[in-house]
Design a protein around this motif. Structure first.
Motif, PDB file in Angstrom:
ATOM      1  N   MET A 169     -33.920  28.508 -40.851  1.00  0.00           N
ATOM      2  CA  MET A 169     -33.260  27.590 -39.917  1.00  0.00           C
ATOM      3  C   MET A 169     -33.483  27.997 -38.461  1.00  0.00           C
ATOM      4  SD  MET A 169     -29.710  26.695 -41.882  1.00  0.00           S
ATOM      5  CE  MET A 169     -29.206  25.613 -40.549  1.00  0.00           C
ATOM      6  N   ARG A 170     -34.393  28.936 -38.217  1.00  0.00           N
ATOM      7  CA  ARG A 170     -34.649  29.455 -36.866  1.00  0.00           C
ATOM      8  C   ARG A 170     -34.866  28.325 -35.851  1.00  0.00           C
ATOM      9  NH1 ARG A 170     -36.702  34.185 -34.541  1.00  0.00           N
ATOM     10  NH2 ARG A 170     -36.911  35.131 -36.592  1.00  0.00           N
ATOM     11  N   THR A 171     -35.767  27.405 -36.154  1.00  0.00           N
ATOM     12  CA  THR A 171     -36.101  26.338 -35.209  1.00  0.00           C
ATOM     13  C   THR A 171     -34.905  25.431 -34.952  1.00  0.00           C
ATOM     14  OG1 THR A 171     -38.399  26.396 -35.923  1.00  0.00           O
ATOM     15  CG2 THR A 171     -37.690  24.425 -34.764  1.00  0.00           C
ATOM     16  N   ASP A 172     -34.210  25.043 -36.013  1.00  0.00           N
ATOM     17  CA  ASP A 172     -33.042  24.176 -35.851  1.00  0.00           C
ATOM     18  C   ASP A 172     -31.942  24.861 -35.055  1.00  0.00           C
ATOM     19  OD1 ASP A 172     -34.222  22.140 -37.292  1.00  0.00           O
ATOM     20  OD2 ASP A 172     -33.250  22.690 -39.180  1.00  0.00           O
ATOM     21  N   CYS A 173     -31.694  26.115 -35.344  1.00  0.00           N
ATOM     22  CA  CYS A 173     -30.644  26.846 -34.638  1.00  0.00           C
ATOM     23  C   CYS A 173     -31.009  27.059 -33.172  1.00  0.00           C
ATOM     24  CB  CYS A 173     -30.364  28.172 -35.337  1.00  0.00           C
ATOM     25  SG  CYS A 173     -28.850  28.967 -34.770  1.00  0.00           S
ATOM     26  N   ALA A 174     -32.277  27.356 -32.899  1.00  0.00           N
ATOM     27  CA  ALA A 174     -32.725  27.526 -31.507  1.00  0.00           C
ATOM     28  C   ALA A 174     -32.556  26.219 -30.741  1.00  0.00           C
ATOM     29  CB  ALA A 174     -34.178  27.983 -31.474  1.00  0.00           C
ATOM     30  N   LYS A 175     -32.908  25.114 -31.371  1.00  0.00           N
ATOM     31  CA  LYS A 175     -32.760  23.798 -30.730  1.00  0.00           C
ATOM     32  C   LYS A 175     -31.289  23.499 -30.467  1.00  0.00           C
ATOM     33  CE  LYS A 175     -33.654  18.907 -31.437  1.00  0.00           C
ATOM     34  NZ  LYS A 175     -34.070  17.889 -32.377  1.00  0.00           N
ATOM     35  N   TRP A 176     -30.434  23.762 -31.461  1.00  0.00           N
ATOM     36  CA  TRP A 176     -29.000  23.522 -31.311  1.00  0.00           C
ATOM     37  C   TRP A 176     -28.413  24.365 -30.180  1.00  0.00           C
ATOM     38  CZ3 TRP A 176     -25.011  27.087 -32.017  1.00  0.00           C
ATOM     39  CH2 TRP A 176     -23.724  26.555 -31.957  1.00  0.00           C
ATOM     40  N   ALA A 177     -28.788  25.637 -30.130  1.00  0.00           N
ATOM     41  CA  ALA A 177     -28.268  26.529 -29.083  1.00  0.00           C
ATOM     42  C   ALA A 177     -28.708  26.054 -27.705  1.00  0.00           C
ATOM     43  CB  ALA A 177     -28.735  27.961 -29.334  1.00  0.00           C
ATOM     44  N   ALA A 178     -29.956  25.642 -27.568  1.00  0.00           N
ATOM     45  CA  ALA A 178     -30.453  25.145 -26.287  1.00  0.00           C
ATOM     46  C   ALA A 178     -29.724  23.870 -25.880  1.00  0.00           C
ATOM     47  CB  ALA A 178     -31.959  24.905 -26.360  1.00  0.00           C
ATOM     48  N   LEU A 193     -20.772  30.956 -21.760  1.00  0.00           N
ATOM     49  CA  LEU A 193     -21.180  30.348 -23.023  1.00  0.00           C
ATOM     50  C   LEU A 193     -22.538  29.671 -22.876  1.00  0.00           C
ATOM     51  CD1 LEU A 193     -20.673  29.495 -25.949  1.00  0.00           C
ATOM     52  CD2 LEU A 193     -19.404  27.527 -25.050  1.00  0.00           C
ATOM     53  N   ALA A 194     -22.721  28.913 -21.798  1.00  0.00           N
ATOM     54  CA  ALA A 194     -24.001  28.235 -21.565  1.00  0.00           C
ATOM     55  C   ALA A 194     -25.124  29.254 -21.442  1.00  0.00           C
ATOM     56  CB  ALA A 194     -23.926  27.362 -20.322  1.00  0.00           C
ATOM     57  N   ASP A 195     -24.883  30.330 -20.720  1.00  0.00           N
ATOM     58  CA  ASP A 195     -25.898  31.373 -20.554  1.00  0.00           C
ATOM     59  C   ASP A 195     -26.217  32.047 -21.889  1.00  0.00           C
ATOM     60  OD1 ASP A 195     -27.610  33.054 -18.885  1.00  0.00           O
ATOM     61  OD2 ASP A 195     -26.183  34.658 -19.369  1.00  0.00           O
ATOM     62  N   THR A 196     -25.192  32.324 -22.683  1.00  0.00           N
ATOM     63  CA  THR A 196     -25.397  32.952 -23.991  1.00  0.00           C
ATOM     64  C   THR A 196     -26.220  32.048 -24.904  1.00  0.00           C
ATOM     65  OG1 THR A 196     -23.353  34.222 -23.800  1.00  0.00           O
ATOM     66  CG2 THR A 196     -24.218  33.886 -26.024  1.00  0.00           C
ATOM     67  N   MET A 197     -25.906  30.765 -24.922  1.00  0.00           N
ATOM     68  CA  MET A 197     -26.657  29.826 -25.763  1.00  0.00           C
ATOM     69  C   MET A 197     -28.116  29.733 -25.306  1.00  0.00           C
ATOM     70  SD  MET A 197     -24.677  28.744 -28.186  1.00  0.00           S
ATOM     71  CE  MET A 197     -24.170  30.434 -28.217  1.00  0.00           C
ATOM     72  N   ASP A 198     -28.333  29.711 -23.989  1.00  0.00           N
ATOM     73  CA  ASP A 198     -29.705  29.683 -23.454  1.00  0.00           C
ATOM     74  C   ASP A 198     -30.485  30.922 -23.887  1.00  0.00           C
ATOM     75  OD1 ASP A 198     -29.129  27.299 -22.167  1.00  0.00           O
ATOM     76  OD2 ASP A 198     -28.851  28.226 -20.194  1.00  0.00           O
ATOM     77  N   ARG A 199     -29.855  32.084 -23.771  1.00  0.00           N
ATOM     78  CA  ARG A 199     -30.522  33.340 -24.135  1.00  0.00           C
ATOM     79  C   ARG A 199     -30.788  33.418 -25.636  1.00  0.00           C
ATOM     80  NH1 ARG A 199     -29.529  37.884 -20.177  1.00  0.00           N
ATOM     81  NH2 ARG A 199     -28.656  36.849 -18.357  1.00  0.00           N
ATOM     82  N   MET A 200     -29.820  32.971 -26.437  1.00  0.00           N
ATOM     83  CA  MET A 200     -30.000  33.008 -27.874  1.00  0.00           C
ATOM     84  C   MET A 200     -31.146  32.079 -28.288  1.00  0.00           C
ATOM     85  SD  MET A 200     -27.232  32.600 -30.948  1.00  0.00           S
ATOM     86  CE  MET A 200     -27.069  30.832 -30.937  1.00  0.00           C
TER      87      MET A 200
END
Length: 77
Positions: A58-67, A24-31
């Motif tokens: 919402m690209r920036t917000d979602c990228a930040k959330w995933a990271a 999950l952590a790896d997937t969120m990092d990659r996303m």
């Protein structure tokens, strides 16, 4: 991941197997990286919209959330 999680309205604790938490952590990092990328690996607006309830802005917000989620999960391994 099937079978390694327990999530419900009455559950206060959510548990993942160690292996699935790493995945999950790896997937969120990659996303997050694909959303933030300007290169060939960049997610298209249509792909981002599918992940963000139809709102590609919402690209920036979602990228930040995933990271942040990736870091949080990795920090609890």
């Amino acid at each position: 991941m099937p079978g390694s999680t327990t999530i419900g309205r009455t559950e206060r604790l959510v548990m993942l197997s160690h292996h699935d938490a790493e995945r999950l952590a790896d997937t969120m990092d990659r996303m997050a990286a694909m959303m933030a990328s300007d290169g060939a690996d960049r997610m298209t607006d249509a792909q981002v919209a599918m992940l963000c309830g139809g709102d590609a802005s919402m690209r920036t917000d979602c990228a930040k959330w995933a990271a942040e989620l990736g870091r949080f999960v990795r920090g609890h391994l």
